[in-house]
Design an enzyme around this catalytic site. Sequence first.
Site, PDB file in Angstrom:
ATOM      1  N   ASP A  21     -47.285  -1.871 -42.944  1.00 37.74           N
ATOM      2  CA  ASP A  21     -47.916  -0.956 -41.984  1.00 37.74           C
ATOM      3  C   ASP A  21     -47.962   0.465 -42.537  1.00 37.74           C
ATOM      4  OD1 ASP A  21     -49.098  -0.184 -39.642  1.00 37.74           O
ATOM      5  OD2 ASP A  21     -47.265  -0.200 -38.440  1.00 37.74           O
ATOM      6  N   GLY A  22     -48.983   1.194 -42.124  1.00 38.89           N
ATOM      7  CA  GLY A  22     -49.043   2.620 -42.451  1.00 38.89           C
ATOM      8  C   GLY A  22     -50.106   3.010 -43.459  1.00 38.89           C
ATOM      9  N   HIS A  38     -55.843   1.383 -47.662  1.00 38.85           N
ATOM     10  CA  HIS A  38     -55.784  -0.065 -47.905  1.00 38.85           C
ATOM     11  C   HIS A  38     -55.833  -0.360 -49.408  1.00 38.85           C
ATOM     12  CE1 HIS A  38     -55.874  -0.761 -43.696  1.00 38.85           C
ATOM     13  NE2 HIS A  38     -57.139  -0.453 -43.515  1.00 38.85           N
ATOM     14  N   GLU A  68     -55.343  -9.714 -33.892  1.00 41.36           N
ATOM     15  CA  GLU A  68     -55.664  -8.469 -33.173  1.00 41.36           C
ATOM     16  C   GLU A  68     -56.452  -7.500 -34.060  1.00 41.36           C
ATOM     17  OE1 GLU A  68     -52.533  -9.799 -33.250  1.00 41.36           O
ATOM     18  OE2 GLU A  68     -52.259 -10.408 -31.153  1.00 41.36           O
ATOM     19  N   ARG A  72     -60.684  -4.083 -34.867  1.00 42.75           N
ATOM     20  CA  ARG A  72     -60.934  -2.820 -35.601  1.00 42.75           C
ATOM     21  C   ARG A  72     -62.442  -2.640 -35.847  1.00 42.75           C
ATOM     22  NH1 ARG A  72     -56.000  -1.342 -39.648  1.00 42.75           N
ATOM     23  NH2 ARG A  72     -54.416  -1.654 -38.052  1.00 42.75           N
ATOM     24  N   LEU A 132     -42.272 -18.886 -57.048  1.00 44.06           N
ATOM     25  CA  LEU A 132     -42.351 -18.120 -55.793  1.00 44.06           C
ATOM     26  C   LEU A 132     -43.551 -18.607 -54.989  1.00 44.06           C
ATOM     27  CD1 LEU A 132     -41.817 -15.504 -53.982  1.00 44.06           C
ATOM     28  CD2 LEU A 132     -43.411 -14.321 -55.496  1.00 44.06           C
ATOM     29  N   LEU A 196     -42.528  -6.135 -33.628  1.00 41.23           N
ATOM     30  CA  LEU A 196     -42.736  -7.374 -34.393  1.00 41.23           C
ATOM     31  C   LEU A 196     -44.201  -7.785 -34.433  1.00 41.23           C
ATOM     32  CD1 LEU A 196     -39.589  -9.284 -33.159  1.00 41.23           C
ATOM     33  CD2 LEU A 196     -39.915  -8.107 -35.332  1.00 41.23           C
ATOM     34  N   SER A 197     -45.017  -7.207 -33.555  1.00 37.64           N
ATOM     35  CA  SER A 197     -46.470  -7.387 -33.595  1.00 37.64           C
ATOM     36  C   SER A 197     -46.925  -8.837 -33.758  1.00 37.64           C
ATOM     37  CB  SER A 197     -47.080  -6.518 -34.703  1.00 37.64           C
ATOM     38  OG  SER A 197     -46.825  -5.172 -34.443  1.00 37.64           O
TER      39      SER A 197
END
Length: 249
Positions: A21-22, A38, A68, A72, A132, A196-197
């Site tokens: 986020d941010g 981004h 959600e 945007r 991974l 926690l969105s």
Amino acid sequence: MQLKNKINASKLPKHVAVIMDGNGRWAKQRGKLRIFGHKNGVKAVRDTVETAAELGIKVLTLYAFSTENWNRPKIEIDMLMSLLVSSLKKELKLFLKNNISLQVIGDLNSLPQKAQNELTEVIEKTKNNSHLILNLALSYSSKDEIVNAFKNISKKIVNNELSIKEIDKNIINNHLYTRNLPNVDLMIRTSGEKRLSNFLLWQIAYAELYFTDVFWPDFNKEEFYKAIIDYQQRERRFGKTSDQLKNDE
Ligand code: FPP
């Protein structure tokens, strides 16, 4: 002492999930458009993936786009989707070199066809890699995931493939998008928000939560190390007492 040397390799979280986020605020601070944030967020993704692979973390789940987020502005959504496609093309080499397999969770059918095609290709080309798992949450909603699990379990009951008595935590786990993954040990959220969105709500039942004020584009190796060190200082009691844990050792 360097931060990395403070990490105990035998106490690593198996599954780390990140709410990145941010990006928008990072760009705004610099007088730039959100997409600039981004783009720089993609660099932080690369750093984080490399660090997870270097440390030997088994699963890294990144919240790249929530259901959600479809609300945007269209221009931002289009740019995010094209960033996703170009990043996948670019990072395939990194995945192959570091033995990383790509997985995706979410409502993938709602993604643009180009993104679906690129994801399918990279998933296929990396499917045998085992160091991974990079698990991207795209068009993801934890509540939708749980609804979906309920529907699939109900269908099996109606078709007599499953009885109500058999429903337990494992059955529910096995009907989530994350069915092949271990529970989350460490959840990181950047940018100072403490929410926690709608992310992995079932899977984080016993996760340690780590919040940092750093905006996502500034998240790097050192910031990741700090989160791991913080995690390793926690006592994960899973409902037991401290004394019981000591006796278990
Ligand atoms: C949150 O910042 C970030 C997102 C909604 C998208 C995350 C996307 C990336 C890191 C780049 C693309 C990812 C991949 C995997 C190629 P925000 O826009 O909510 O920031 P704000 O809260 O400051 O507005």
